[in-house]
Write a protein that holds these residues in place. Structure first.
Motif, PDB file in Angstrom:
ATOM      1  N   HIS A   9       0.838  -1.199   0.000  1.00  0.00           N
ATOM      2  CA  HIS A   9       0.000   0.000   0.000  1.00  0.00           C
ATOM      3  C   HIS A   9       0.880   1.259   0.000  1.00  0.00           C
ATOM      4  CE1 HIS A   9      -3.033   2.924   1.149  1.00  0.00           C
ATOM      5  NE2 HIS A   9      -3.970   2.003   0.996  1.00  0.00           N
ATOM      6  N   PRO A 209      -5.581  -4.205   2.267  1.00  0.00           N
ATOM      7  CA  PRO A 209      -5.685  -4.071   0.810  1.00  0.00           C
ATOM      8  C   PRO A 209      -4.448  -3.396   0.234  1.00  0.00           C
ATOM      9  CG  PRO A 209      -6.889  -2.306   1.824  1.00  0.00           C
ATOM     10  CD  PRO A 209      -6.368  -3.154   2.950  1.00  0.00           C
ATOM     11  N   ALA A 211      -3.006  -0.671  -2.620  1.00  0.00           N
ATOM     12  CA  ALA A 211      -3.261   0.432  -3.552  1.00  0.00           C
ATOM     13  C   ALA A 211      -1.924   1.055  -3.898  1.00  0.00           C
ATOM     14  CB  ALA A 211      -4.190   1.480  -2.929  1.00  0.00           C
ATOM     15  N   HIS A 215      -6.504   6.556  -5.760  1.00  0.00           N
ATOM     16  CA  HIS A 215      -7.798   5.994  -6.184  1.00  0.00           C
ATOM     17  C   HIS A 215      -7.594   4.652  -6.883  1.00  0.00           C
ATOM     18  CE1 HIS A 215     -10.223   9.624  -5.292  1.00  0.00           C
ATOM     19  NE2 HIS A 215      -9.113  10.274  -5.607  1.00  0.00           N
ATOM     20  N   TYR A 217      -7.160   1.040  -5.920  1.00  0.00           N
ATOM     21  CA  TYR A 217      -7.173  -0.155  -5.080  1.00  0.00           C
ATOM     22  C   TYR A 217      -7.260  -1.415  -5.935  1.00  0.00           C
ATOM     23  CZ  TYR A 217      -7.179   2.277  -0.687  1.00  0.00           C
ATOM     24  OH  TYR A 217      -6.785   3.026   0.393  1.00  0.00           O
ATOM     25  N   THR A 219      -8.367  -4.323  -5.738  1.00  0.00           N
ATOM     26  CA  THR A 219      -9.311  -5.256  -5.117  1.00  0.00           C
ATOM     27  C   THR A 219     -10.267  -5.861  -6.134  1.00  0.00           C
ATOM     28  OG1 THR A 219     -10.716  -3.364  -4.523  1.00  0.00           O
ATOM     29  CG2 THR A 219      -9.206  -4.175  -2.844  1.00  0.00           C
ATOM     30  N   ARG A 614     -13.016   0.378  -8.866  1.00  0.00           N
ATOM     31  CA  ARG A 614     -13.267   1.780  -8.536  1.00  0.00           C
ATOM     32  C   ARG A 614     -14.673   2.167  -8.989  1.00  0.00           C
ATOM     33  NH1 ARG A 614     -10.434   7.444 -10.690  1.00  0.00           N
ATOM     34  NH2 ARG A 614     -11.377   8.737  -9.051  1.00  0.00           N
ATOM     35  N   HIS A 720      -7.003  -0.351   7.599  1.00  0.00           N
ATOM     36  CA  HIS A 720      -6.219  -1.095   6.624  1.00  0.00           C
ATOM     37  C   HIS A 720      -4.888  -1.576   7.174  1.00  0.00           C
ATOM     38  CE1 HIS A 720      -8.634   1.573   3.654  1.00  0.00           C
ATOM     39  NE2 HIS A 720      -9.342   0.556   4.099  1.00  0.00           N
ATOM     40  N   LEU A 729      -7.718   7.098   5.279  1.00  0.00           N
ATOM     41  CA  LEU A 729      -7.739   6.406   3.999  1.00  0.00           C
ATOM     42  C   LEU A 729      -9.176   6.282   3.495  1.00  0.00           C
ATOM     43  CD1 LEU A 729      -5.113   3.630   4.744  1.00  0.00           C
ATOM     44  CD2 LEU A 729      -4.812   5.654   3.349  1.00  0.00           C
ATOM     45  N   GLU A 732     -11.306   6.039  -1.049  1.00  0.00           N
ATOM     46  CA  GLU A 732     -12.167   5.079  -1.751  1.00  0.00           C
ATOM     47  C   GLU A 732     -12.797   4.157  -0.712  1.00  0.00           C
ATOM     48  OE1 GLU A 732     -13.059   4.687  -4.897  1.00  0.00           O
ATOM     49  OE2 GLU A 732     -11.855   6.322  -5.760  1.00  0.00           O
ATOM     50  N   SER A 736     -11.720   0.204  -1.103  1.00  0.00           N
ATOM     51  CA  SER A 736     -10.619  -0.090  -0.195  1.00  0.00           C
ATOM     52  C   SER A 736     -10.974  -1.102   0.877  1.00  0.00           C
ATOM     53  CB  SER A 736     -10.133   1.201   0.478  1.00  0.00           C
ATOM     54  OG  SER A 736     -11.128   1.713   1.349  1.00  0.00           O
ATOM     55  N   ASN A 737     -12.231  -1.467   1.003  1.00  0.00           N
ATOM     56  CA  ASN A 737     -12.648  -2.382   2.064  1.00  0.00           C
ATOM     57  C   ASN A 737     -13.014  -3.768   1.560  1.00  0.00           C
ATOM     58  OD1 ASN A 737     -12.704  -0.961   4.790  1.00  0.00           O
ATOM     59  ND2 ASN A 737     -13.704   0.552   3.483  1.00  0.00           N
TER      60      ASN A 737
END
Length: 983
Positions: A9, A209, A211, A215, A217, A219, A614, A720, A729, A732, A736-737
């Motif tokens: 990250h 996560p 990143a 913006h 991530y 995921t 996103r 995070h 954070l 997003e 981000s989760n």
């Protein structure tokens, strides 16, 4: 001993660079009852000079595809200037970690093309550093201050580097850590303590996560290419079973090793022994080599991750499918030899085959067997790859609406007994052209561990029509295998077949309690559905004290961000649209250009893509799809399985998500099968499709997801686990989760637990109190600039060639993806336990081999029916590997404890296993415990293993093999590997 990786990250990386924490100790032990120890700790470090990726320091990549100027040919002054720049980079990297050694990774993607050019420049760089430091034209203090007075660079390996870092730790001396504070009040360490390896931080949990900008991530790839992710799981499961069957045959049949079926191809090599050539098996002589090879390749980070180009994804699928076919040919050829006696005609069971397309309700053998010949019988051989007995309802695709007679073979008396068979229509929501019209459910009771149950199916000699239908606004549609349903509108109750005492099947009752609900009850769980839509409303676990959990089930989507649809709405070019109104994908031609964020915030340009999830707006709410309200909810009811159907779509449009909720006899879960697609893109917007389950659980933002099917890792919404300062954070908050879910996720509180098990890897989260949601399909129209170079837009016909041979145009409509979630409800704080109970069953579904033969053929079944373990292993143990080695009497066995500490009062404890139980009819000659990879003796490795607990090497814990006994001990979540020779 160590693990090195590049991506971390970006906020975590910035903090670690400042605090010299770009390397450290990583402990895999996260259980609250266990503290980190040397046995669970390794060293970890960042590659790519601590810049969040991998590769050489800036300006020092010398391969043909690099733009950096070579050193060879420079004047001495220019070479000195470049060397100064190199040492400056080294000094910065050294300031970001502890100890005297740092790692330079000289290479990256597409940058290993010209070895001569690379090494000529590296040789010169090494010589230049030494020369300029010796002659005093460069001074170490200019780059390292008073921390180091000399520098030596040399060719090395990760193994040597790890040993050097361990020496740094052992040789360092603890100094007082005087604490001071910076201008913001944040605690910082004095210089000496900051760089002392004794102060390496211990990392627990994982680094998710990830990143790489504000913006950005990563995921989305947890769910990219859902079909390929499922195929990878199917191939792995079949390989697991095929290796076991091969091993069981070696143990049970002496002719198997003396007269082997040709193993795909004769792959041998000639080895000279005392001057005499000897034929020995080659490294690729395994009958499962093509499947093993395909599954190994599928672990590439662009394969199962779903981040390869479409053509490459097709090739991965082709390799896996071809490997399954080769392994199937070998296994079934040997099964036929066991089953057929010399008196049986040569054509009997010659179509014996594994059925890999059951998810599409396709089985070619069952289709052709009954197509033109009522004198045929279908034999179904069901293999259980788990180490304990299980009972499951299995489903065989059949193509005719007739009455079927089903019998199960009893090896103890060498006879057949009649069993319950239920015919259920296939609504074919996946629109598979070759799909069977019906599924015939059979109750496979007491499948032996690592053994078979065998069914024989024929058409009934009567012409009785097996299905009857009732449709009305009040009574759901019912299909039965034997008789018409009886209904009593006075009591609003519809009852299926009477109790079958011989098979101990309870009648399944559907009760319409009010105009708003339907209840299905199997005496273990009770599930309430909305009568008007077929959507689940609550699940009651009767076996766990009657705990009831209200559930709101929804499907929906997040719209995918693109830098095209983020423009001002009044502009006419907001979308890139062709003349026919179809969206034109937004390609990034510069494949591998991964650093545009260096220009500033990614807010305006970062698209959603194969890697990046996103939403169009950071806090976008889920666009929910309405459940359709048909004239009558579709319900198929029987003693073995009951199905409740539902459909979802946007108002005024055709539904594009179809759902079947199944409740099975004797099972404590609800199986939710969904069919998604084609995902509509006529609005020129990509979509992230979500399955959301909301409940009344008060989880306080905390949820749990598994790590590769092993530990459950606690996640907290918005937290995070970034190292260092508490940086907000919330850029997003949706993307981000999300975290990877490989097998299960759950939430729990002091009253309830709720778990969802998946049949492939997916992205999951809990964005609101009491909810779990998973990304079950992605269809995107733009690339995210991470190297794929094309949108994640899968279609059902294919794609034209990529440039320069074509324009990579998608052909056909969007794909339809089918998947399964298992929903389980339990008591307070039992989420891990209820998930663990079925994780292995989801991975290793019963494997069906199907064949046809004339009713008059005499099939020799006893030998096959008696294959298997004589004694089941404990419920908390899985046979992860059972592989016959090239030596006839040698086997590689991996055993895994499937529960962690404090997850179950029954199973979260050490367990003893007698390895002799795995080898019926044989005795163990020797046992050698191996490392997990199976390529070296564990005892030998442990003598060399590095201890990172800063004191002394930790010796082996209890559970070592007793030389005088075959009994071993498995600790919670431990995997142990053995090479065993039998006689």
């Amino acid at each position: 001993d160590a693990l090195y990786f590049g991506r971390i990250h970006y906020v975590d990386l910035e903090n670690r660079q400042k605090e010299a924490q770009c390397e450290g100790i990583w402990s895999s032990k996260t259980s609250p009852s266990s503290s980190p120890s040397a046995s669970s700790s390794v060293f970890w470090g960042l590659t790519g000079s601590n810049r969040g990726n991998y590769g050489a320091p800036d300006n020092f990549c010398f391969d043909s595809l690099c733009a950096d100027e070579p050193l060879v040919g420079l004047s001495e002054d220019d070479l000195r200037t470049r060397t100064r720049g190199f040492l400056n980079s080294v000094g910065i990297q050294a300031s970001q970690t502890k100890g005297r050694n740092i790692l330079l990774t000289m290479g990256s993607d597409f940058q290993y093309a010209q070895a001569r050019k690379n090494y000529q420049n590296l040789d010169l760089l090494i010589d230049a550093v030494g020369q300029f430091l010796r002659d005093g034209t460069l001074n170490a203090s200019d780059f390292f201050g008073d921390r180091f007075d000399s520098v030596r660079i040399f060719y090395s390996t990760p193994e040597r580097y790890t040993s050097c870092k361990h020496a740094d730790l052992m040789n360092s001396k603890q100094r007082p850590n005087t604490v001071k504070r910076d201008t913001s009040g944040y605690e910082v360490e004095e210089s000496d303590a900051k760089f002392n390896p004794q102060n390496w931080a211990v990392k627990t949990g994982d680094f998710f996560p990830y990143a790489d900008c504000d913006h950005c991530y990563w995921t989305g790839y947890f769910s990219s290419r859902q079909s390929l992710k499922r195929l990878e799981r199917v191939g792995s499961s079949f390989l697991h079973a095929a290796r076991q069957i091969d091993s069981m045959m070696k143990l049970y049949f002496s002719w198997y090793k003396n007269e082997p079926i040709p193993r795909v191809k004769e792959r041998v090599k000639i080895k000279s022994t005392l001057g005499k050539p000897t034929r020995v098996p080659s490294w690729n002589s395994s009958p499962f080599y093509s499947l093993e090879d395909a599954m190994g390749v599928a672990q590439h980070h662009d394969a199962v991750a779903g981040t390869a180009k479409q053509h490459v994804a097709y090739d991965y699928a082709k390799l896996i499918s071809s490997g399954i076919s080769d392994a199937n040919a070998f296994v079934t050829a040997n099964l036929r030899r066991i089953l057929l006696s010399a008196s049986v005609s040569g054509g009997a069971l010659d179509d014996l085959s594994y059925c890999p397309l059951l998810n599409e309700t396709v089985c070619e053998v069952s289709k052709q067997a009954f197509e033109n010949d009522d004198n045929e019988a279908i034999y179904v051989f069901v293999y259980n790859a788990l180490a304990h007995m299980r009972s499951e309802a299995i489903s065989l695709p059949v193509y005719e609406d007739v009455t079927y007679e089903a019998y199960q073979y009893n090896s103890h008396v060498d006879s057949w007994s009649h069993v319950q068979a239920t015919l259920v229509p296939n609504m074919n929501y996946a629109q598979v052209a070759e799909a069977a019209r019906f599924s015939l459910y059979l109750d496979a009771l007491e499948m032996p561990p690592l053994g078979f149950v065998i069914f024989r199916i024929t058409k009934s000699t009567t012409n009785f029509h097996s299905l009857s239908v009732k449709n009305s606004a009040v009574t759901p549609s019912l299909y039965h295998t034997s008789r018409e349903a009886t209904s009593s509108h006075a009591s609003n109750t519809v009852t299926s077949e009477p109790r079958d005492e011989a098979n101990n099947l309870r009648p399944r009752t559907l009760v319409i309690q009010s105009p708003d609900d339907i209840i299905i009850n199997n005496d273990i769980i009770s599930v309430k559905f909305d009568r008007s839509t077929g959507v689940i409303q609550s699940i009651q676990n009767i076996d766990e004290g009657g705990v009831i959990l209200e559930i709101e089930q929804r499907y929906g989507f997040y719209t995918a961000f693109s830098n095209e649809n983020s423009r001002e709405p009044e502009k006419e070019d907001s979308f890139n649209v062709k003349g026919d109104g179809m969206c034109l994908p937004g390609y990034i031609n510069a494949e591998g250009d991964e650093m545009p964020w260096l220009l500033g915030s990614a807010n305006k340009w970062q698209n959603a893509g194969a890697y990046i999830f996103r939403p169009t707006t950071p806090k976008e709410s889920l666009h929910t799809l309405s459940p359709k309200v048909p004239g009558s909810v579709l319900v198929f009811q029987s003693n073995l399985v009951t199905e409740v159907h539902a459909e979802f779509g946007e108002l005024g449009q055709a539904p594009w998500i179809k759902q079947i909720s199944r409740i099975f006899h004797g099972k404590n879960y609800v199986e939710v099968e969904y069919a998604v697609g084609p995902v509509p893109i006529d609005d020129c917007v990509g979509k992230e499709v979500i399955a959301r389950y909301s409940s009344s659980i008060k989880n306080g933002g905390k949820f749990f997801s598994d790590s590769n099917g092993r530990q459950f890792v606690g996640r907290t919404l918005g937290n995070h686990s970034v190292f260092g300062k508490d940086v907000s954070l919330d850029i997003e908050p949706v993307a981000s989760n999300f975290y990877p879910v490989n097998t299960a996720m759950f939430i729990e509180d002091d009253e309830h637990s709720f778990s969802v098990l998946v049949d492939r890897s997916q992205a999951g989260s809990s964005l609101s109190e009491g909810s779990l949601e998973l990304i079950i399909q992605r269809r995107l129209l733009h690339d995210d600039s991470r190297g794929v170079g094309e949108p994640l837009n899968e279609t059902d016909i294919g794609i034209t060639p990529c440039p320069p041979f074509g324009d990579a145009t998608r052909l056909g409509s969007g794909v339809i993806v089918k998947g399964i979630h298992l929903l389980k409800v339990g008591k307070a704080r039992s989420g891990a336990r209820i998930a663990r109970e079925h994780m292995d069953q989801v991975f290793s579904r019963p494997h069906m081999f199907v064949a046809s033969s004339s009713k008059q053929d005499q099939i020799r079944l006893r030998q096959l029916a008696e294959i298997g373990l004589k004694s089941p292993l404990p419920q908390n143990v899985m046979i992860i590997s059972f592989v016959g080695l090239e030596e006839d009497d040698s086997f590689l066995v991996r055993l895994g404890h499937q529960f962690d500490d404090d997850e179950s009062v029954d199973f979260s404890f050490p367990v003893e296993i007698d390895l002799q139980d795995l080898f019926p009819n044989k005795s163990i000659h020797s046992i050698s415990e191996k490392t997990l990879s199976g390529n070296q003796d564990l005892s030998s490795w442990e003598q060399r293993r590095l201890s990172w607990d800063k004191t002394f090497r930790e010796r082996r814990r209890k559970g070592v093999v007793n030389k005088a006994s075959s009994v071993v001990v498995l600790e919670p979540l431990e995997i142990r590997t053995f090479e065993i020779i039998v006689k």
